[in-house]
Design a protein around this motif. Structure first.
Motif, PDB file in Angstrom:
ATOM      1  N   ASP A 275       0.844  -1.191   0.000  1.00 42.41           N
ATOM      2  CA  ASP A 275       0.000   0.000   0.000  1.00 42.41           C
ATOM      3  C   ASP A 275       0.883   1.246   0.000  1.00 42.41           C
ATOM      4  OD1 ASP A 275      -2.336  -1.452   0.045  1.00 42.41           O
ATOM      5  OD2 ASP A 275      -2.580  -1.341   2.216  1.00 42.41           O
ATOM      6  N   GLY A 276       0.540   2.194  -0.816  1.00 40.47           N
ATOM      7  CA  GLY A 276       1.276   3.465  -0.866  1.00 40.47           C
ATOM      8  C   GLY A 276       2.425   3.462  -1.846  1.00 40.47           C
TER       9      GLY A 276
ATOM     10  N   PHE B 176      -2.496   2.240   4.335  1.00 34.74           N
ATOM     11  CA  PHE B 176      -2.330   3.548   3.717  1.00 34.74           C
ATOM     12  C   PHE B 176      -3.708   4.122   3.401  1.00 34.74           C
ATOM     13  CE2 PHE B 176      -1.441   6.198  -0.091  1.00 34.74           C
ATOM     14  CZ  PHE B 176      -0.516   7.067   0.476  1.00 34.74           C
ATOM     15  N   GLU B 177      -3.925   5.361   3.833  1.00 29.47           N
ATOM     16  CA  GLU B 177      -5.168   6.097   3.549  1.00 29.47           C
ATOM     17  C   GLU B 177      -6.434   5.307   3.872  1.00 29.47           C
ATOM     18  OE1 GLU B 177      -4.897   7.620  -0.437  1.00 29.47           O
ATOM     19  OE2 GLU B 177      -3.513   9.196   0.180  1.00 29.47           O
TER      20      GLU B 177
END
Length: 183
Positions: free
Chosen positions: A87-88, A145-146
């Motif tokens: 992620d990211g 992430f987010e």
């Protein structure tokens, strides 16, 4: 004695001709009665909870991975992929196995108010020890992430799986991913 031999010969002939043979297997019969598929399973709803743990277990017909949350789990996306990406960053997450499941929970692994981690694995390459499991080969961290948390699940083959959520314990909940041992 002659009657016994005669009946034995009749029974053997009947079996040989197929009169007493079992019928063909039904096309709807599956391993352990499981009727799961291998297509993507998802619910896009965002969760207000945070990930607190990842654990695994072995069952007679399947291996199970559980993602614990500190509140109600809402959304997820579980699907077979060619590779699992962090992620990211998008970096590849190396996984053992012949097939890979990307398990994304629509919940962070940190407190959204403070930024403090709610789950920080000691070994990101081996979240749990799956040595000796029939289907699982590796469970690895792909990041958070987010508001999304992803776990990579390496399995021995592209096998049927199911995904569901459970309430508890307490005010928490769980995302459950079961992967069958066979088709």
């Amino acid at each position: 004695m002659k009657k016994i031999h005669t009946w034995l010969a009749v029974i053997l002939m009947a079996v040989g001709l197929g009169f007493l043979a079992p019928g063909p297997a039904s096309a709807t019969t599956s391993y352990c009665g499981l009727v799961w598929g291998s297509l993507e399973k998802s619910n896009p709803t965002m969760s207000a909870a945070s990930v607190t743990n990842v654990r695994t277990g072995q069952h007679y017909c399947f291996d199970r991975m559980v993602v614990d949350l500190n509140g109600p789990v809402a959304g997820y996306n579980v699907r077979y992929v060619d590779y699992v990406a962090q992620d990211g960053s998008g970096h590849l997450v190396p996984l053992r196995g012949q097939a890979f499941l990307s398990v994304t929970v629509t919940a962070p692994s940190y407190d959204v108010e403070t930024g403090a981690a709610t789950y920080s694995p000691a070994n990101q390459a081996e979240l749990t020890n799956v040595a000796g499991y029939q289907t699982f080969r590796q469970v690895a961290w792909a990041g958070s992430f987010e508001g999304y948390t992803t776990v990579g699940l390496g399995v021995r083959a592209r096998l049927p799986f199911r995904v569901f959520t459970l309430d508890g314990p307490g005010s928490g909940s769980r995302l459950v991913v079961d992967v069958a041992h066979f088709w």
